[in-house]
Design a protein around this motif. Structure first.
Motif, PDB file in Angstrom:
ATOM      1  N   MET A   1      31.985  37.535  57.878  1.00  0.00           N
ATOM      2  CA  MET A   1      32.830  37.591  56.758  1.00  0.00           C
ATOM      3  C   MET A   1      33.097  39.323  56.703  1.00  0.00           C
ATOM      4  N   VAL A   2      34.147  39.450  56.547  1.00  0.00           N
ATOM      5  CA  VAL A   2      34.871  40.827  56.231  1.00  0.00           C
ATOM      6  C   VAL A   2      35.049  41.080  55.056  1.00  0.00           C
ATOM      7  N   THR A   3      34.781  42.233  54.435  1.00  0.00           N
ATOM      8  CA  THR A   3      35.064  42.437  53.027  1.00  0.00           C
ATOM      9  C   THR A   3      35.843  43.588  53.003  1.00  0.00           C
ATOM     10  N   VAL A   4      37.015  43.540  52.466  1.00  0.00           N
ATOM     11  CA  VAL A   4      38.001  44.562  52.132  1.00  0.00           C
ATOM     12  C   VAL A   4      37.933  45.084  50.779  1.00  0.00           C
ATOM     13  N   PHE A   5      37.707  46.412  50.757  1.00  0.00           N
ATOM     14  CA  PHE A   5      37.810  47.134  48.994  1.00  0.00           C
ATOM     15  C   PHE A   5      39.362  47.684  48.949  1.00  0.00           C
ATOM     16  N   TYR A   6      39.886  47.132  48.203  1.00  0.00           N
ATOM     17  CA  TYR A   6      41.318  47.518  47.929  1.00  0.00           C
ATOM     18  C   TYR A   6      41.475  47.970  46.357  1.00  0.00           C
ATOM     19  N   ASP A   7      42.840  48.747  46.369  1.00  0.00           N
ATOM     20  CA  ASP A   7      43.187  49.225  45.248  1.00  0.00           C
ATOM     21  C   ASP A   7      44.211  48.326  44.515  1.00  0.00           C
ATOM     22  N   SER A   8      43.839  47.825  43.264  1.00  0.00           N
ATOM     23  CA  SER A   8      44.520  46.616  42.729  1.00  0.00           C
ATOM     24  C   SER A   8      45.704  47.285  41.887  1.00  0.00           C
TER      25      SER A   8
END
Length: 126
Positions: A1-8
């Motif tokens: 699994m790849v976790t992407v930390f994004y700016d909502s």
């Protein structure tokens, strides 16, 4: 699994996460909003200020990757890596990284130009 930390709060960022989410038919991605109230408790190894300046992701082996490397890892996880792989080629990567950093720094202005909305309180993925 790849976790992407994004700016909502970034309309363009959320637009890309929506696209990745639609393509993620095998559950290969975990998309995490860096503005969630419990973010620091859940992901103490990720500095939200740093993740707000440049895209952060954690690949399937647990290694942190940043910027266009994070983009490539996420797109590869949904079997679309071939669309962005050329951005990591020697000779192109240096220029692509500079353009990415410009984009990341000015993403709210670019969002306003391209979507008519600079920021949102928290854009919805769905």
């Amino acid at each position: 699994m790849v976790t992407v930390f994004y700016d909502s709060m970034c309309p363009l960022c959320v637009k890309e996460m929506r696209k990745l989410s639609r393509w993620d038919t095998e559950g290969a991605l975990q998309l995490v909003d860096i503005h969630q109230g419990d973010f620091c408790d859940r992901f103490p190894h990720v500095d939200p200020s740093s993740a707000n300046r440049i895209l952060h992701a954690q690949d399937s082996s647990g290694q942190m990757v940043y910027g266009l490397d994070a983009t490539y890892v996420a797109w590869r996880a949904v079997n679309k890596g071939y669309w962005v792989k050329w951005l990591r080629w020697p000779g192109i990567a240096w220029f692509a990284d500079k353009l990415y950093l410009f984009f990341a720094q000015h993403r709210y202005r670019l969002s306003a130009l391209l979507t008519g909305q600079a920021r949102c309180q928290q854009c919805q993925l769905k």
